[in-house]
Each structure stands twice: as structure tokens, then as C-alpha cells.
Design an enzyme around this catalytic site. Structure first.
Site: not given
Ligand SMILES: Cc1cc2nc3c(=O)[nH]c(=O)nc-3n(C[C@H](O)[C@H](O)[C@H](O)COP(=O)(O)OP(=O)(O)OC[C@H]3O[C@@H](n4cnc5c(N)ncnc54)[C@H](O)[C@@H]3O)c2cc1C
Length: 483
Positions: A288, A291, A320, A355, A373, A396
Site C-alpha cells: 500500500e 501504491w 457523463w 479504503n 470523477w 478516482w
Molecule cells: C477514490 C479514492 C480516493 C483516495 N484519496 C486519497 C487521498 O486523498 N489521500 C490518501 O492518502 N489516500 C487516498 N486514497 C487511498 C487510500 O484509500 C487511503 O490512503 C487509505 O484509506 C488511508 O487509510 P490508512 O492510513 O489506514 O491506510 P493503510 O491501509 O494503513 O495504508 C498505509 C498508507 O499507505 C498509503 N495508501 C494506502 N492505500 C493507498 C492507495 N490505494 N493509494 C495511495 N496510497 C495508499 C496511505 O498513505 C496510507 O496511509 C484514496 C483511494 C481511493 C480509492
């Protein structure tokens, strides 16, 4: 003297630019410049603005421990911030201005302007990612457009050379500097950060998120100690506290990604990212974090992503046809699909969303309601405490099938099935939608089928998923045929 310009890197630990300034053995002054007009253009959420504001005072205290004063000022926009930082550097006789790079287009333009504006040395550092954008390429020397091969190459690089956490040291001798600034501050601007400092951007309480550095590190420690081992099993269940919830801190740089990796390796007593000591939970979590870097790397190569354009060219032809009323119902959490509504209410009330549910609500907006989007991306930025341009845009576009996704556009989430699979007993739904508290488990994902539905003050599903799915397939096919 060295001037350190803080942006979304609000920490003293493991801060590459800051440590470079300290390493010169000269005095260091830090500056933060609020830019409300630019923030408004970027849809900065009031809750994240509040988190930044609160964090600045913690940063000030942490910097004081290192003998570094924090100056603060507010101007309108990025352009003016460059002028002010240059003036400040001249006023205090700085030899060099340092900062950590941001990879979005407006931020890069700001930094280019600083370079062209200043006679003194300016140095930007790569600090936000584990590996800097541009450093992971395929065999043809091009950037990766798909995540899985990117990750493979990326982890191979990390195995060879894992960037260490930068050790923070104090500035040897600068108490006189602090005093000088204090004496001067009556007439001069910027001044030391204080509760009287002007911060005019709207704020909404972020109190539920800690801002103290020790407390943030404690959250990371707890996650690595108690939850990461089960992360791969539980991370998709929104009713559980199974993910790290560190995104607010990574987004404003109160925590670094290197700190995250170092801590998770330490918790497994491993030194290498490929160590057999690392379990599946840790591997999945590191994925993650990769990502996160992936989307930052994409921005570097595709500036069009910062200009509202689709990653996949032919999808620009998509129609859209969604409506404003549907957008408003989605925003409020009143679509009639419980898992979608519960997620939107979580976002509205806390500034954070799980997420899995970000994917579900994004798919619903774009593929069930046929709303661009852009509207979802903007609404998320306006509400999220962890808003991050690259991750949000990437998420998105991935969900809308206009972005980087190995799967074709006919992956369309069924909101009822997603709810049944990831919130089987409806615990998450009942928590966020009290109107549904009396609905039995059997009907919690489809309350419209419950015999007592009439007693509920909850809307019927606003659209029929099956029919909307067909419409989406047709809209995509039309766009494809048009190319
Ligand atoms: C439509 C959409 C919009 C999103 N917008 C954001 C946003 O504005 N800011 C944001 O930080 N994340 C965003 N995410 C990614 C992800 O949803 C969040 O990072 C995550 O839910 C944060 O929770 P956590 O810290 O518990 O994540 P954990 O699951 O603990 O993951 C650890 C860290 O990894 C990073 N991460 C995890 N998943 C992703 C991912 N898919 N893409 C990029 N980084 C990721 C984050 O920094 C996160 O804190 C988005 C995902 C989607 C599908």
C-alpha cells in the site's frame, strides 16, 4: 545561515532538507507560508487546514528543541510566497534556501519561480517517497503504467538499497539567532508563529486526530505491534480498526514513509524488505505504501494528471450524463444503498473514509450515477483530512476506469454485494446509519426488501444497479468506438 521552507513535510524527524541545512553547521531558520488562495484552488478541506494549523505549533516546539525558530506568515498564493521567502532569505542573510519537493504542477512551478527569482542558492530535495519519482523505470527506460510490474521493480530496488531514516541533530549554536529574531519581530515580517498569527483559511475541528509527534509515532508503533500481522486478512473490513489510519500524517508530512517502513521492519526484527521474517500482513501493508509512491511517480511523468485530464486518452470521449440531484444525494449519504451512505457519512463526520469504501463510493458515483470523477475528486478533497492530490486523483481515475488499472472498464462494483462481502453483519452500516438500526441482518444491505421497510426514514435506492451497469457499459463502448 540556512533557510528551511516547510510545506507538506511538517516534521523534524527524518526530514531530508532540514537535516541538510543542519549539516552545514550554520544557524537554521525555518519558515512556513500559508497561501489561502492557492489552497482554495486546490480544494483544501477545512479539516486538513485545521490539522496543518495545529501541527505547526507542534513543529515549532520540536524545532525549538533543535535550536531552530519557526517563522510564519500568510500571503495569498504561491507566487507571493516565493517573493516573501526570497525577501526573508535576503533579510536574514541566508546562504541557501532548502525545501522538500512536491511533485504537483503548481507546486513545481512555484519552486521553478523561486529558482529564477533568487540570487542565492536554492536546493530542493526528494523526501516524500521512498524512492524518488523517475528512479524506477522499465527495461526500455520508460515509466511503468501498471502497478504490479512497478511494484516488482520497486521492491527489487529497495532490496538493494533501502533508504535509511535520516537522523535528526540539533543546530550547534543559534540561540543568539532566536533572540535576534525576537528582538526584530516587532517591525519585521514574517514573525515567529504565535496564537495571534493570521490563519484566515476556514478551519473545521480536527481534534479527533492527534498532532503531537510522540503521539503520532505511538500510533505507528501500535499499528506495527498490534494490527499489521492481520492486515492482509482484515484491511477490507470497514467495521474493524484494521488499517493504520496514518494517512492524515503522511499527507501533511507529520510522518515519513521511511519511518513507516523502518518501524514495520523493526517490529519484525528484519533488516530487509524481502526478509523471510516479514509476514503477509507486513508485505501487504508495504504494498500500500508502494501504491502511494506509484501515484507520486505518475504525476512526475504525466503533468496532465494535475490538469484534470484522464490518464487513458480515449476515455476523454466519455459522456457523463449524471444529475446534480444525484450528486447531492451521494454527498449527503442518502442514495438508498446502505454501504455507500454509511461510507459517505463517515467521510462527512470524520474527514476519513476506509479504503475499500472509497473504491465503492467512487465506483457508485461514476458507474451507477454516471457523474464525472472530477466531482467526486473535488468533494473528497473538500472533506478529507488526508487529502493528497496524487493518491486522490489516482484513486478516482482507477475507480472510474479512466486511469491506471490493469482491469478493463467493465469492472463495476455492485454496491449491495460489496456491502454483503465486507460488512456481512452490517455493523459498519448500523454505526453510521442509525435509521437502519432495527433492520435484521438478512435485509441490512437491501432494506427495501424488508417487510417493515415502511417504518424506516431511509430512502429507497435512487437507481437500479443492474440497469445503470448496462448504461455504463454502453457509455464506455460509445467512447471507445469514437476514438
Ligand atoms: C477514490 C479514492 C480516493 C483516495 N484519496 C486519497 C487521498 O486523498 N489521500 C490518501 O492518502 N489516500 C487516498 N486514497 C487511498 C487510500 O484509500 C487511503 O490512503 C487509505 O484509506 C488511508 O487509510 P490508512 O492510513 O489506514 O491506510 P493503510 O491501509 O494503513 O495504508 C498505509 C498508507 O499507505 C498509503 N495508501 C494506502 N492505500 C493507498 C492507495 N490505494 N493509494 C495511495 N496510497 C495508499 C496511505 O498513505 C496510507 O496511509 C484514496 C483511494 C481511493 C480509492
Amino acid at each position: 545561515m540556512q533557510l528551511m521552507w516547510f510545506r507538506r513535510d511538517l516534521r523534524v524527524e527524518d526530514n531530508t532538507a532540514l537535516q541538510s541545512a543542519i549539516n552545514t553547521q550554520q544557524a537554521v531558520i525555518a519558515i512556513y507560508v500559508a497561501t489561502p488562495d492557492s489552497w482554495r484552488n486546490h480544494h483544501l478541506s477545512p479539516i486538513q487546514a485545521d490539522l496543518i494549523y495545529r501541527r505547526l505549533f507542534e513543529l515549532q516546539q520540536d524545532l525549538a528543541q533543535l535550536n531552530i525558530p519557526l517563522l510564519y506568515m500568510e500571503v495569498e498564493n504561491y507566487q507571493q510566497s516565493v517573493q516573501q521567502v526570497s525577501d526573508c532569505a535576503l533579510r536574514y542573510g541566508a546562504e541557501r534556501v532548502v525545501f522538500n519537493r512536491e511533485y504537483e504542477v503548481n507546486e513545481q512551478d512555484r519552486d521553478d519561480l523561486l529558482h529564477s527569482h533568487s540570487a542565492i542558492e536554492i536546493q530542493g530535495f526528494d523526501d516524500k517517497c521512498l524512492l524518488p519519482p523517475g528512479s524506477v523505470l522499465n527495461k526500455q527506460g520508460q515509466y511503468f503504467k501498471v502497478f504490479t510490474p512497478f511494484k516488482r521493480a520497486y521492491l527489487a530496488r529497495l532490496t538493494e538499497n533501502l533508504p535509511p531514516v535520516v537522523k535528526t541533530t540539533a543546530v550547534r549554536d543559534d540561540s543568539t539567532n532566536i533572540l535576534d529574531i525576537k528582538a526584530e519581530q516587532k517591525e519585521s515580517y514574517p514573525a515567529l508563529l504565535s496564537p495571534q498569527s493570521v490563519f484566515s483559511y476556514p478551519r473545521e475541528s480536527s481534534e479527533r486526530y492527534v498532532v503531537n509527534s510522540k503521539a503520532i509515532r505511538q500510533l505507528l508503533r501500535e499499528f506495527c505491534h498490534e494490527r499489521v500481522d492481520n492486515y492482509h486478512n482484515d484491511r477490507d473490513k470497514p467495521a474493524l480498526n484494521a488499517t493504520s489510519m496514518l494517512s492524515p500524517y503522511l499527507a501533511i508530512g507529520a510522518l515519513s514513509v521511511r519511518q513507516c517502513v523502518a518501524r514495520v521492519l523493526y517490529s519484525a526484527q528484519a533488516h530487509q524488505i524481502t526478509s523471510p521474517l516479514l509476514g503477509e500482513g507486513i508485505h501487504t501493508w508495504i504494498s500500500e505504501l508502494v501504491w502511494r509512491d506509484f501515484y507520486q511517480h505518475l504525476l512526475h511523468f504525466e503533468p496532465k494528471l494535475c490538469k484534470g485530464q484522464n490518464f487513458v486518452q480515449w476515455t476523454e470521449k466519455l459522456n457523463w450524463p449524471g444529475s446534480k440531484q444525484h450528486l447531492a444525494a451521494w454527498q449527503k449519504g442518502m442514495t438508498g444503498y446502505p454501504i455507500v451512505d454509511a461510507a459517505m457519512r463517515q467521510l462527512n463526520q470524520t474527514g476519513w473514509m476506509h479504503n475499500r469504501l472509497r473504491m465503492v463510493v467512487a465506483s457508485f458515483l461514476t458507474k451507477d450515477l454516471h457523474i464525472h470523477w472530477h466531482d467526486g475528486e473535488r468533494y473528497f478533497m473538500q472533506k478529507l483530512v488526508d487529502g493528497d492530490y496524487a493518491a486522490n486523483n489516482g484513486g478516482w481515475q482507477w475507480s472510474a476506469s479512466t486511469g491506471c488499472d490493469a482491469q478493463p472498464y467493465f469492472r463495476i462494483f455492485n454496491p449491495t454485494a460489496q456491502g454483503e462481502r465486507f460488512d456481512p453483519d452490517g455493523d459498519f452500516i448500523r454505526h453510521w446509519i442509525p435509521e437502519l438500526s432495527a433492520v435484521p441482518n438478512k435485509f441490512i444491505h437491501q432494506p427495501w426488501r424488508w417487510e417493515n421497510v415502511i417504518s424506516l426514514s431511509y430512502p429507497k435506492p435512487m437507481v437500479d444497479h443492474k440497469s445503470e451497469r448496462e448504461i455504463t457499459l454502453r457509455l464506455f463502448q460509445d467512447a471507445k468506438d469514437f476514438q
